[in-house]
Design a protein around this motif. Structure first.
Motif, mmCIF file in Angstrom:
data_model
loop_
_atom_site.group_PDB
_atom_site.id
_atom_site.type_symbol
_atom_site.label_atom_id
_atom_site.label_comp_id
_atom_site.label_asym_id
_atom_site.label_seq_id
_atom_site.Cartn_x
_atom_site.Cartn_y
_atom_site.Cartn_z
ATOM 1 N N MET A 38 -46.870 24.129 -33.187
ATOM 2 C CA MET A 38 -46.296 25.396 -32.759
ATOM 3 C C MET A 38 -45.697 25.323 -31.354
ATOM 4 S SD MET A 38 -46.483 27.319 -35.328
ATOM 5 C CE MET A 38 -45.984 28.862 -34.570
ATOM 6 N N ARG A 39 -46.156 24.366 -30.566
ATOM 7 C CA ARG A 39 -45.568 24.220 -29.242
ATOM 8 C C ARG A 39 -44.074 23.919 -29.341
ATOM 9 N NH1 ARG A 39 -48.012 23.506 -24.423
ATOM 10 N NH2 ARG A 39 -50.274 23.737 -24.316
ATOM 11 N N PHE A 40 -43.710 23.119 -30.335
ATOM 12 C CA PHE A 40 -42.296 22.780 -30.511
ATOM 13 C C PHE A 40 -41.484 24.039 -30.832
ATOM 14 C CE2 PHE A 40 -38.728 21.633 -33.292
ATOM 15 C CZ PHE A 40 -38.049 20.764 -32.460
ATOM 16 N N ILE A 41 -42.000 24.873 -31.721
ATOM 17 C CA ILE A 41 -41.310 26.112 -32.081
ATOM 18 C C ILE A 41 -41.202 27.023 -30.861
ATOM 19 C CG2 ILE A 41 -41.439 28.200 -33.497
ATOM 20 C CD1 ILE A 41 -42.777 26.508 -35.658
ATOM 21 N N ALA A 42 -42.306 27.137 -30.116
ATOM 22 C CA ALA A 42 -42.283 27.965 -28.908
ATOM 23 C C ALA A 42 -41.240 27.449 -27.918
ATOM 24 C CB ALA A 42 -43.662 27.988 -28.257
ATOM 25 N N GLY A 43 -41.186 26.135 -27.756
ATOM 26 C CA GLY A 43 -40.223 25.552 -26.831
ATOM 27 C C GLY A 43 -38.790 25.830 -27.235
ATOM 28 N N ILE A 44 -38.488 25.659 -28.511
ATOM 29 C CA ILE A 44 -37.133 25.905 -28.996
ATOM 30 C C ILE A 44 -36.788 27.387 -28.878
ATOM 31 C CG2 ILE A 44 -35.650 25.835 -31.028
ATOM 32 C CD1 ILE A 44 -36.210 23.104 -29.706
ATOM 33 N N TRP A 45 -37.741 28.247 -29.204
ATOM 34 C CA TRP A 45 -37.520 29.698 -29.087
ATOM 35 C C TRP A 45 -37.166 30.069 -27.648
ATOM 36 C CZ3 TRP A 45 -37.140 33.684 -32.455
ATOM 37 C CH2 TRP A 45 -37.317 34.985 -31.966
ATOM 38 N N ARG A 46 -37.908 29.542 -26.703
ATOM 39 C CA ARG A 46 -37.679 29.866 -25.297
ATOM 40 C C ARG A 46 -36.363 29.291 -24.790
ATOM 41 N NH1 ARG A 46 -44.097 28.897 -23.985
ATOM 42 N NH2 ARG A 46 -44.699 31.092 -24.309
ATOM 43 N N LEU A 47 -36.030 28.099 -25.232
ATOM 44 C CA LEU A 47 -34.746 27.531 -24.826
ATOM 45 C C LEU A 47 -33.589 28.311 -25.439
ATOM 46 C CD1 LEU A 47 -35.489 23.694 -24.998
ATOM 47 C CD2 LEU A 47 -35.448 25.177 -22.984
ATOM 48 N N ALA A 48 -33.795 28.856 -26.633
ATOM 49 C CA ALA A 48 -32.765 29.699 -27.254
ATOM 50 C C ALA A 48 -32.553 30.972 -26.435
ATOM 51 C CB ALA A 48 -33.159 30.043 -28.687
ATOM 52 N N ILE A 49 -33.646 31.549 -25.941
ATOM 53 C CA ILE A 49 -33.518 32.723 -25.072
ATOM 54 C C ILE A 49 -32.736 32.357 -23.815
ATOM 55 C CG2 ILE A 49 -34.767 34.387 -23.646
ATOM 56 C CD1 ILE A 49 -37.091 34.211 -25.635
ATOM 57 N N ALA A 50 -33.075 31.227 -23.212
ATOM 58 C CA ALA A 50 -32.365 30.791 -22.003
ATOM 59 C C ALA A 50 -30.879 30.596 -22.285
ATOM 60 C CB ALA A 50 -32.987 29.502 -21.476
ATOM 61 N N ALA A 51 -30.560 30.009 -23.443
ATOM 62 C CA ALA A 51 -29.159 29.784 -23.798
ATOM 63 C C ALA A 51 -28.408 31.106 -23.933
ATOM 64 C CB ALA A 51 -29.077 28.987 -25.100
ATOM 65 N N LEU A 52 -29.035 32.092 -24.564
ATOM 66 C CA LEU A 52 -28.406 33.406 -24.694
ATOM 67 C C LEU A 52 -28.185 34.056 -23.325
ATOM 68 C CD1 LEU A 52 -30.318 34.857 -27.779
ATOM 69 C CD2 LEU A 52 -27.869 34.373 -27.652
ATOM 70 N N CYS A 53 -29.148 33.874 -22.427
ATOM 71 C CA CYS A 53 -28.998 34.427 -21.077
ATOM 72 C C CYS A 53 -27.850 33.749 -20.335
ATOM 73 C CB CYS A 53 -30.300 34.267 -20.297
ATOM 74 S SG CYS A 53 -31.612 35.376 -20.813
ATOM 75 N N ILE A 54 -27.746 32.453 -20.480
ATOM 76 C CA ILE A 54 -26.666 31.722 -19.808
ATOM 77 C C ILE A 54 -25.312 32.165 -20.351
ATOM 78 C CG2 ILE A 54 -25.639 29.437 -19.492
ATOM 79 C CD1 ILE A 54 -28.540 28.334 -19.463
ATOM 80 N N MET A 55 -25.220 32.300 -21.679
ATOM 81 C CA MET A 55 -23.965 32.792 -22.268
ATOM 82 C C MET A 55 -23.707 34.238 -21.863
ATOM 83 S SD MET A 55 -23.772 31.148 -26.112
ATOM 84 C CE MET A 55 -25.432 31.638 -26.631
ATOM 85 N N GLY A 56 -24.764 35.049 -21.846
ATOM 86 C CA GLY A 56 -24.604 36.454 -21.512
ATOM 87 C C GLY A 56 -24.163 36.697 -20.078
#
Length: 212
Positions: free
Chosen positions: A1-19
């Motif tokens: 689950m750490r991998f899923i959590a990591g990808i989820w958080r990086l996806a949030i960061a990516a959306l923030c960078i695009m936003g």
């Protein structure tokens, strides 16, 4: 689950960078609290995501809680105090308006991250007061900037220095400006308190093993 959590958080960061991409091209956009919060969340989620993937040290609880609280407040202010986004004027990335990313998608994902992947029972009762320090400073910054550069610096319509209509002092007057400030500060305090209460009510161990 750490991998899923990591990808989820990086996806949030990516959306923030695009936003926040518009602000990287047009610096006066940084006067918007939304963009400032987006940058904060991007930093926290990059840190948390990388730490989840490599079993590193997670961001401190007060910083993670601040990002969560600010994300929720941004969503609430956008919903209750701002007009709907106009796709004719708001940039779009991957077919999604950047404001939609920052005002809706990111806050929902941040709340899910807080509920599912965070370790709980770490927040101190004083944290909501700590998180309340920056919003008044931001309001002072808006006023000082508008006083120092009153014309043509944007980002408002016609070059207005005020980023939001509910903070446009010349248009709404001191009384309404004060009411808007009280609403904003109250929102931060209430949301911060709720975040702390939920943190204390949740099981201490992360529901899905995010490890933050």
């Amino acid at each position: 689950m750490r991998f899923i959590a990591g990808i989820w958080r990086l996806a949030i960061a990516a959306l923030c960078i695009m936003g926040t991409s518009e602000a990287w091209r047009i610096p006066n956009r940084w006067v918007y609290f939304t963009f400032q919060t987006g940058a904060l969340i991007a930093f926290v989620m990059l840190w948390a995501g990388a730490a989840s993937l490599v079993h590193g040290e997670q961001p401190p609880a007060w910083l993670k809680g601040m990002a969560t609280t600010y994300a929720v407040v941004v969503a609430l202010v956008a919903f209750f105090m701002m007009p709907p986004d106009d796709p004719r004027y708001v940039p779009q990335i991957l077919g999604i308006m950047t404001n939609t990313m920052l005002h809706r998608i990111v806050p929902i994902m941040v709340v899910i991250d807080f509920l599912v992947f965070d370790v709980h029972r770490r927040y101190k009762p004083t944290y909501p007061l700590l998180w309340l320090i920056y919003p008044p400073l931001y309001l002072i910054f808006v006023l000082a900037r508008a006083w120092w550069w009153p014309h043509g610096v944007g980002p408002g319509v016609g070059g207005s220095p005020y980023p939001y209509t509910f903070l446009d002092l010349p248009s709404i007057g001191w009384a309404n400006f004060g009411v808007s400030c009280l609403k904003i500060v109250a929102a931060f305090l209430v949301v911060g308190a709720l975040v702390c209460i939920i943190d204390r009510a949740m099981p201490a161990r992360a529901l899905a093993g995010g490890g933050a």
